[in-house]
Design a protein around this motif. Structure first.
Motif, short mmCIF file in Angstrom:
data_model
loop_
_atom_site.label_atom_id
_atom_site.label_comp_id
_atom_site.label_asym_id
_atom_site.label_seq_id
_atom_site.Cartn_x
_atom_site.Cartn_y
_atom_site.Cartn_z
N LYS A 96 0.83 -1.22 0.00
CA LYS A 96 0.00 0.00 0.00
C LYS A 96 0.86 1.26 0.00
O LYS A 96 0.42 2.32 -0.43
CB LYS A 96 -0.88 0.04 1.25
CG LYS A 96 -2.08 -0.88 1.22
CD LYS A 96 -2.77 -0.84 2.58
CE LYS A 96 -4.01 -1.70 2.60
NZ LYS A 96 -5.19 -1.07 2.02
N CYS B 176 -5.60 0.26 -1.95
CA CYS B 176 -6.21 1.42 -1.27
C CYS B 176 -5.27 1.95 -0.19
O CYS B 176 -4.62 1.16 0.49
CB CYS B 176 -7.52 0.94 -0.65
SG CYS B 176 -8.37 2.19 0.29
N ASP C 83 -6.87 1.05 5.34
CA ASP C 83 -6.57 -0.34 5.70
C ASP C 83 -7.65 -0.90 6.63
O ASP C 83 -7.41 -1.12 7.82
CB ASP C 83 -5.19 -0.38 6.39
CG ASP C 83 -4.53 -1.75 6.27
OD1 ASP C 83 -5.10 -2.63 5.59
OD2 ASP C 83 -3.45 -1.94 6.86
N CYS C 84 -8.83 -1.16 6.07
CA CYS C 84 -9.91 -1.71 6.89
C CYS C 84 -9.60 -3.18 7.18
O CYS C 84 -9.19 -3.92 6.28
CB CYS C 84 -11.23 -1.62 6.15
SG CYS C 84 -11.61 0.07 5.66
N CYS D 206 -11.19 -5.72 4.77
CA CYS D 206 -11.14 -5.45 3.33
C CYS D 206 -10.79 -6.70 2.51
O CYS D 206 -9.78 -7.37 2.78
CB CYS D 206 -10.10 -4.37 3.06
SG CYS D 206 -9.98 -3.96 1.31
N LYS E 177 -14.67 6.27 1.99
CA LYS E 177 -14.70 6.39 3.46
C LYS E 177 -13.83 7.58 3.86
O LYS E 177 -13.35 7.66 4.97
CB LYS E 177 -14.15 5.12 4.11
CG LYS E 177 -15.04 3.92 3.98
CD LYS E 177 -14.57 2.80 4.88
CE LYS E 177 -15.39 1.54 4.64
NZ LYS E 177 -14.67 0.55 3.84
#
Ligand code: SF4
Lengths: 381, 182
Positions: free
Chosen positions: A55, A92, A95-96, A99, A176
């Motif tokens: 990421k 993305c 960092d959910c 995900c 988000k």
């Protein structure tokens, strides 16, 4: 703002407008010119968290495959809303913990930005302009957050005017984040829906790392709505935990005291779904998570979900509440089976096009008779 | 609860892992727990002696319950119903089965309650062996299958009238109601 550790540029793409915009905004970062397949040939040690490291590497490259795809919700056995997706970014900056990209992009985690956005627009024009009688819904938020990098990349300035000029297509930007400044300078002519994925603050704070806090997302939604955009909300993933009912009710309440329900294009609900490999990754990367503690079972499509009776209860509770707060807003469920639609709404859509039409027609100024879901009083008891 | 000194405990866990041929991933997961939690599971395993697959279930459920209830694993393993299950008379397998039933109930309180309610509703149907009623796995979906077995016309007639009676007196309805009741 997102701070990558390095910038990589595919040889030959150095002059692409998006590359130039990013370099101007991140002048301090080391830049490497690489061949297009450098990731496969990269022999550096992977480290403890290769996905997280990926990421933070920002790679500008050309997309060589098609941009336009069908949303993966079109899985047999599930009711689908005929959604098309295009991706200008893969992976993305946020960092959910839940995900799906953690598994989906496990072998390919570098954050990629595609430099040929003009090809994407050509491709969409070919499909959309040749079928003016059809209505389309296209979203960019499948392989990344639609707006989190907009201050850096400025893609909204390419996308919004293109879609604003077309009568038979809605663009959905799903986020988000609260990165809306570029949007406020653009005219959408009602053809762009900016939507926020929401979970109650307790979940957002614990599980959605690097995202804007719940209150900031709502503030951004209000500003975008005031600027003339339609907005949407996705309670997806819908997460079952001991305080879910109170927290989600409060979240819905807050949403509809913050925005004007008349200009809300849609609200969706979708139960948390986790494949077995993703479950493993979540355990490794987020050992403290409470997400895996819900009463989930393995469903026919190979994904863990909250068991049916409980998720039906969750959908009914929240959709009833939504209908009280905003009775005219179209509502649908994502990646759910016909039996669950039947139990929640009292009917399952006759075909995928029913759901699609009920979401697209009212938002393209053609008030249809179709509604994805029914009103609260029609919910089956 | 008695605790082993840390080094001895680590050694005993390693020995257990070798004896049961646990995978390095499963062992590492166990060893990543705080010392008192590691020890509490080790003591439980003295009774249960389970191998990789059962142990993985225990690790999953215990970690998930601990995260949900914000309790330590040692606390969870001290719960009265679990201690009672450990003390089940019989073989190790009987004990293991009893512990897993209780732990699953703690992990899935509403699903196991629903299962129990469906079981009760089925029992109340009192259909004997002529009619078998089955459900999709984990009650996903909306189809309930009733299979009527008959060796002759009499049995068929008998089964059908039993079914009709259960429909009329609302007992079948209670089976369907139980499926949605959480
Ligand atoms: S915002 Fe969306 S794409 Fe980004 S990490 Fe979260 S779930 Fe994944």
């Amino acid at each position: 703002m997102y701070q990558p550790t390095e910038i990589l540029i595919e040889r030959g793409e150095e002059e692409a407008p998006v590359v130039q915009r990013a370099l101007a905004r991140l002048p301090e970062l080391p830049v490497r010119i690489v061949e297009k397949d450098w990731e496969q040939e990269d022999t550096r040690p992977a480290g403890m968290d290769p996905f997280g490291a990926g990421k933070r590497r920002l790679f500008f490259t050309r997309q060589r495959a098609r941009f336009l795809e069908h949303c993966p919700a079109g899985t047999p056995g599930l009711v689908c809303c005929n959604y098309l997706i295009v991706s200008l970014i893969s992976n993305c900056p946020m960092d959910c913990s839940y995900c799906f990209l953690q598994d989906y992009l496990a072998n390919n985690p570098t954050l990629k930005v595609f430099t040929n956005s003009d090809d994407l627009l050509d491709e969409v024009a070919q499909v959309v302009d040749r079928q003016p009688w059809r209505q389309f819904r296209i979203g960019t938020g499948e392989l990344s957050d639609s707006l989190a990098l907009d201050a850096l990349l400025g893609f909204s300035a390419d996308l919004v005017p293109f879609f604003a000029a077309r009568k038979n297509v809605l663009l959905e930007l799903k986020t988000k984040s609260d990165c809306i400044d570029n949007l406020l300078r653009l005219e959408s002519h009602g053809r762009v829906v900016v939507s926020w994925s929401l979970t109650p603050p307790a979940i957002a704070d614990a599980e959605e790392h690097g995202t804007a806090p719940f209150a900031e997302r709502l503030r951004a939604a209000r500003r975008v709505q005031q600027a003339g955009y339609k907005i949407g909300f996705h309670f997806d993933p819908l997460i079952e935990y001991p305080r879910w009912e109170t927290d989600y009710r409060q979240a819905l309440e807050q949403v509809f005291t913050s925005v004007d329900p008349r200009r809300v294009a849609w609200v969706s609900f979708g139960s948390l779904r986790i494949t077995p490999p993703l479950r493993k990754v979540i355990r490794q990367r987020f050992p403290q998570t409470r997400l895996l503690s819900g009463e989930q079972v393995l469903c026919d499509d190979g994904k863990w979900r909250t068991f049916q009776a409980l998720r039906v209860k969750m959908y009914r509770t929240l959709i009833t509440q939504l209908n009280r707060l905003a009775p005219t807003v179209p509502v649908y469920m994502c990646m759910e089976t016909a039996p669950v639609w039947q139990k929640v709404f009292g009917r399952a859509p006759g075909c995928d096009k029913d759901v699609a039409r009920s979401l697209t027609a009212p938002n393209l100024g053609q008030e249809g008779t179709h509604r994805a879901g029914r009103r609260a009083e029609q919910l089956t008891a | 609860m008695a605790t082993l000194n840390e080094q001895a405990q680590a050694q005993q866990i390693e020995v257990y892992a070798q004896r049961k041929r646990l995978s390095s991933i499963t062992l590492a997961r166990w060893q990543a727990w705080p010392g008192t939690d590691q020890a509490a599971l080790f003591f439980l395993l003295q009774d249960l002696q389970c191998g990789e697959n059962h142990l993985k279930d225990l690790l999953n459920w215990l970690e998930e319950i601990a995260a949900r209830d914000e309790r330590t694993i040692a606390d969870i393993l001290e719960r009265r119903e679990l201690r009672r299950a450990r003390a089940t008379p019989g073989s190790r397998n009987d004990k293991l089965k009893a512990v897993k039933v209780v732990l699953r109930k703690i992990r899935y309180p509403r699903l196991t309650r629903l299962e129990e309610n469906v079981r009760q509703a089925l029992k109340a149907l009192d259909l004997g062996r002529t009619v078998q009623v089955s459900f999709p796995s984990d009650f996903e979906g909306d189809e309930v299958t009733a299979t009527l077995t008959a060796r002759n016309v009499h049995e068929l007639q008998d089964g059908l009238s039993q079914l009709q009676q259960r429909l009329d007196d609302g007992r079948f309805q209670r089976v369907f109601d139980a499926l949605d009741d959480v």
